[in-house]
Design a protein around this motif. Structure first.
Motif, PDB file in Angstrom:
ATOM      1  N   PHE A 108     -93.339 -19.886  31.348  1.00 53.35           N
ATOM      2  CA  PHE A 108     -93.000 -20.284  32.709  1.00 53.35           C
ATOM      3  C   PHE A 108     -92.513 -19.059  33.481  1.00 53.35           C
ATOM      4  CE2 PHE A 108     -92.791 -24.261  30.417  1.00 53.35           C
ATOM      5  CZ  PHE A 108     -93.380 -25.162  31.295  1.00 53.35           C
ATOM      6  N   GLN A 109     -93.356 -18.588  34.393  1.00 55.32           N
ATOM      7  CA  GLN A 109     -93.018 -17.423  35.197  1.00 55.32           C
ATOM      8  C   GLN A 109     -93.810 -17.477  36.502  1.00 55.32           C
ATOM      9  OE1 GLN A 109     -94.441 -13.663  33.514  1.00 55.32           O
ATOM     10  NE2 GLN A 109     -95.598 -14.827  31.987  1.00 55.32           N
ATOM     11  N   PRO A 110     -93.362 -16.744  37.508  1.00 52.94           N
ATOM     12  CA  PRO A 110     -94.086 -16.765  38.789  1.00 52.94           C
ATOM     13  C   PRO A 110     -95.524 -16.298  38.613  1.00 52.94           C
ATOM     14  CG  PRO A 110     -91.929 -15.731  39.030  1.00 52.94           C
ATOM     15  CD  PRO A 110     -92.156 -15.903  37.559  1.00 52.94           C
ATOM     16  N   SER A 111     -96.433 -16.901  39.407  1.00 56.62           N
ATOM     17  CA  SER A 111     -97.840 -16.514  39.314  1.00 56.62           C
ATOM     18  C   SER A 111     -98.556 -16.843  40.617  1.00 56.62           C
ATOM     19  CB  SER A 111     -98.526 -17.219  38.145  1.00 56.62           C
ATOM     20  OG  SER A 111     -99.926 -17.008  38.185  1.00 56.62           O
ATOM     21  N   ALA A 112     -98.964 -15.815  41.339  1.00 60.91           N
ATOM     22  CA  ALA A 112     -99.737 -16.031  42.569  1.00 60.91           C
ATOM     23  C   ALA A 112    -101.099 -16.632  42.246  1.00 60.91           C
ATOM     24  CB  ALA A 112     -99.895 -14.705  43.307  1.00 60.91           C
ATOM     25  N   GLU A 113    -101.664 -16.257  41.089  1.00 64.03           N
ATOM     26  CA  GLU A 113    -102.968 -16.778  40.690  1.00 64.03           C
ATOM     27  C   GLU A 113    -102.913 -18.287  40.443  1.00 64.03           C
ATOM     28  OE1 GLU A 113    -106.236 -16.241  37.052  1.00 64.03           O
ATOM     29  OE2 GLU A 113    -104.549 -14.850  37.253  1.00 64.03           O
ATOM     30  N   ILE A 114    -101.882 -18.736  39.714  1.00 63.81           N
ATOM     31  CA  ILE A 114    -101.730 -20.171  39.450  1.00 63.81           C
ATOM     32  C   ILE A 114    -101.473 -20.915  40.755  1.00 63.81           C
ATOM     33  CG2 ILE A 114    -100.212 -21.892  38.395  1.00 63.81           C
ATOM     34  CD1 ILE A 114     -99.897 -19.979  36.028  1.00 63.81           C
ATOM     35  N   ARG A 115    -100.663 -20.335  41.610  1.00 60.94           N
ATOM     36  CA  ARG A 115    -100.376 -20.961  42.906  1.00 60.94           C
ATOM     37  C   ARG A 115    -101.679 -21.217  43.680  1.00 60.94           C
ATOM     38  NH1 ARG A 115     -96.124 -21.247  46.767  1.00 60.94           N
ATOM     39  NH2 ARG A 115     -96.893 -21.142  48.920  1.00 60.94           N
ATOM     40  N   GLN A 116    -102.500 -20.210  43.752  1.00 60.69           N
ATOM     41  CA  GLN A 116    -103.753 -20.343  44.503  1.00 60.69           C
ATOM     42  C   GLN A 116    -104.685 -21.363  43.854  1.00 60.69           C
ATOM     43  OE1 GLN A 116    -106.314 -16.872  44.485  1.00 60.69           O
ATOM     44  NE2 GLN A 116    -107.155 -17.373  46.497  1.00 60.69           N
ATOM     45  N   LYS A 117    -104.807 -21.326  42.532  1.00 63.32           N
ATOM     46  CA  LYS A 117    -105.739 -22.215  41.825  1.00 63.32           C
ATOM     47  C   LYS A 117    -105.339 -23.679  41.963  1.00 63.32           C
ATOM     48  CE  LYS A 117    -107.862 -22.921  37.281  1.00 63.32           C
ATOM     49  NZ  LYS A 117    -107.918 -22.462  35.859  1.00 63.32           N
ATOM     50  N   PHE A 118    -104.047 -23.989  41.787  1.00 65.23           N
ATOM     51  CA  PHE A 118    -103.629 -25.383  41.867  1.00 65.23           C
ATOM     52  C   PHE A 118    -103.741 -25.902  43.296  1.00 65.23           C
ATOM     53  CE2 PHE A 118    -100.294 -28.706  42.284  1.00 65.23           C
ATOM     54  CZ  PHE A 118    -100.839 -29.627  41.392  1.00 65.23           C
ATOM     55  N   ARG A 119    -103.436 -25.076  44.260  1.00 67.13           N
ATOM     56  CA  ARG A 119    -103.556 -25.494  45.650  1.00 67.13           C
ATOM     57  C   ARG A 119    -105.019 -25.732  46.035  1.00 67.13           C
ATOM     58  NH1 ARG A 119     -99.110 -24.346  49.296  1.00 67.13           N
ATOM     59  NH2 ARG A 119     -97.227 -24.329  48.014  1.00 67.13           N
ATOM     60  N   GLN A 120    -105.911 -24.981  45.447  1.00 65.05           N
ATOM     61  CA  GLN A 120    -107.337 -25.249  45.653  1.00 65.05           C
ATOM     62  C   GLN A 120    -107.711 -26.607  45.068  1.00 65.05           C
ATOM     63  OE1 GLN A 120    -109.229 -21.817  43.893  1.00 65.05           O
ATOM     64  NE2 GLN A 120    -109.194 -20.631  45.809  1.00 65.05           N
ATOM     65  N   GLU A 121    -107.121 -26.944  43.923  1.00 68.91           N
ATOM     66  CA  GLU A 121    -107.367 -28.251  43.309  1.00 68.91           C
ATOM     67  C   GLU A 121    -106.944 -29.384  44.240  1.00 68.91           C
ATOM     68  OE1 GLU A 121    -105.519 -30.964  39.698  1.00 68.91           O
ATOM     69  OE2 GLU A 121    -105.641 -28.799  39.386  1.00 68.91           O
ATOM     70  N   LEU A 122    -105.816 -29.200  44.915  1.00 67.69           N
ATOM     71  CA  LEU A 122    -105.334 -30.225  45.842  1.00 67.69           C
ATOM     72  C   LEU A 122    -106.052 -30.169  47.187  1.00 67.69           C
ATOM     73  CD1 LEU A 122    -101.432 -30.196  45.341  1.00 67.69           C
ATOM     74  CD2 LEU A 122    -103.137 -31.639  44.219  1.00 67.69           C
ATOM     75  N   GLY A 123    -106.665 -29.039  47.487  1.00 69.33           N
ATOM     76  CA  GLY A 123    -107.312 -28.875  48.781  1.00 69.33           C
ATOM     77  C   GLY A 123    -106.332 -28.545  49.893  1.00 69.33           C
ATOM     78  N   ILE A 124    -105.285 -27.783  49.551  1.00 66.42           N
ATOM     79  CA  ILE A 124    -104.300 -27.389  50.557  1.00 66.42           C
ATOM     80  C   ILE A 124    -104.209 -25.872  50.617  1.00 66.42           C
ATOM     81  CG2 ILE A 124    -102.974 -29.515  50.284  1.00 66.42           C
ATOM     82  CD1 ILE A 124    -100.903 -27.913  48.702  1.00 66.42           C
ATOM     83  N   SER A 125    -103.739 -25.357  51.732  1.00 67.25           N
ATOM     84  CA  SER A 125    -103.677 -23.914  51.939  1.00 67.25           C
ATOM     85  C   SER A 125    -102.447 -23.306  51.274  1.00 67.25           C
ATOM     86  CB  SER A 125    -103.662 -23.604  53.431  1.00 67.25           C
ATOM     87  OG  SER A 125    -102.470 -24.106  54.019  1.00 67.25           O
ATOM     88  N   ASP A 126    -102.436 -21.996  51.207  1.00 64.56           N
ATOM     89  CA  ASP A 126    -101.323 -21.283  50.585  1.00 64.56           C
ATOM     90  C   ASP A 126    -100.034 -21.449  51.382  1.00 64.56           C
ATOM     91  OD1 ASP A 126    -100.461 -19.274  48.467  1.00 64.56           O
ATOM     92  OD2 ASP A 126     -99.871 -18.235  50.304  1.00 64.56           O
TER      93      ASP A 126
END
Length: 376
Positions: free
Chosen positions: A177-195
């Motif tokens: 469990f650590q910060p991750s810009a990559e995970i942030r972007q990928k999961f938000r794409q899954e939801l269909g929401i912007s950064d």
């Protein structure tokens, strides 16, 4: 040292996650664990077996122990010949003491309590009975380990033994469990929401203690002022088939802002995508894992002040009274309204607090020390 862990069950929950985490890190050169689940192997049985640890299930139904299941557990304990029996959660604790007595041996028994007593009458009658029975029988246990100081005080107030108790908080794998810009972007794409969409997350099974109604009512309050905010709710039975949830969401007219994802096993691939992790519980929490996991990811947390939730968060987030949607919404607003630099400072402070106080490796060593001190 042979240890039998006698747990209530192995389904998805904070106590079960912590058991898996402990087993994944325990020194196998010194300790030989065996798991007995009173119910079935649940979600974690196979994962624990993949660690090379045997897992057995008694097949008990909730609130309905059978003679066959009792005999099975007695046989498994005799076969394991443990040097120590570790109970895990209330029913597992009681069973550890009972089966140790039935087996006719004087094996040391440890209890592990993962619950707080903020509102005891809200518990199921059977659970209330087990908790109250524990206040009498705890003096016959070698050690009672609580995951929170508040829980320890609450239990001792109703009669739990003071001489044999200790506090071992939950621990967190700070590499997982650590910060991750990559995970942030990928999961938000899954939801269909912007950064830049503000995303508030809840990771909690559907249960009265989790008080999803409080969260959704608070969401209604917040959305009146911040209509672009999104909420993602994850947990067992937190999905579109739960009519109690979907009916309330429809009644509040917030369906376009709420995602119900149900149970997920990829939480480390979700948490870093949040802007706030929230816990809306009304009672029962002692030391919620999801809060520490989010903080390790640098996510500020807004939590109801149940168990040690507020203490875990400290000044890195916000603790509010339970059952108060306006207070919960106000806590979210305070984080939303922070300047970017101030929010980044809270994010870093949250991770630092977990790294310094609750890293999993150090918590596992605490358990190992207790085991050795009790047996030796």
């Amino acid at each position: 040292m042979k240890i039998v862990y006698l747990t209530t069950g192995l389904n998805m929950g904070g106590a079960e996650v912590m058991l898996y985490n402990l087993l994944s890190k325990i020194d196998r050169d010194l300790f030989e664990p065996t798991i007995i689940s009173l119910m079935d192997k649940g979600v974690f049985g196979e994962q624990i077996e993949q660690l090379g640890i045997p897992v057995h299930s008694a097949g008990m139904l909730v609130g309905k122990p059978s003679l066959a299941s009792v005999k099975k557990v007695v046989g498994l304990i005799k076969q394991a010949e443990p040097d120590l029996i570790q109970g895990w959660m209330y029913h597992g604790n009681l069973a550890a003491q009972f089966f140790n007595f039935v087996s006719g041996k004087k094996t040391p028994v440890l209890w592990s309590i993962h619950h707080s007593l903020h509102d005891l009458p809200s518990e199921k009658p059977l659970t209330q009975g087990i908790i109250r029975f524990g206040s009498w029988s705890s003096k016959y246990v070698s050690k009672v380990a609580y995951v929170s100081e508040k829980s320890q005080g609450q239990h001792q107030k109703i009669g739990y033994d003071r001489e044999n108790s200790c506090v071992v908080p939950n621990g967190f794998d700070i590499s997982k469990f650590q910060p991750s810009a990559e995970i942030r972007q990928k999961f938000r794409q899954e939801l269909g929401i912007s950064d830049d969409t503000f995303l508030i997350g809840s990771l909690a099974r559907y249960h009265p203690m989790k008080d999803h109604a409080n969260l959704l009512k608070a969401a209604k309050v917040l959305l009146a002022e911040y209509p672009d905010t999104k909420f993602v709710l994850i947990g067992t039975n937190v999905d579109s088939e739960n009519s109690a949830l979907t009916d309330l969401i429809a009644e509040l007219d917030i369906s376009k802002s709420v995602y119900l994802l149900g149970q997920r096993r990829d939480i480390p691939q979700i948490t870093p995508a949040l802007d706030i992790l929230t816990s809306s519980s009304a009672f029962g929490e002692a030391f919620p894992l999801v809060i520490g996991e989010a903080m390790a990811c640098g996510i500020p947390c807004v939590v109801t002040d149940i168990g040690d939730s507020g203490w875990i968060v400290g000044d890195t987030g916000k603790a509010v009274p339970p059952k108060d949607p306006n207070a919960l919404a106000q806590g979210w607003k305070e984080i939303i309204n922070l300047e970017p630099d101030a929010r980044a400072e809270k994010s870093q402070a949250a991770r630092n607090r977990i790294v310094e106080k609750f890293a999993l490796d150090s918590i596992v060593k605490e358990y190992e020390h207790i085991y050795q001190s009790v047996v030796n």
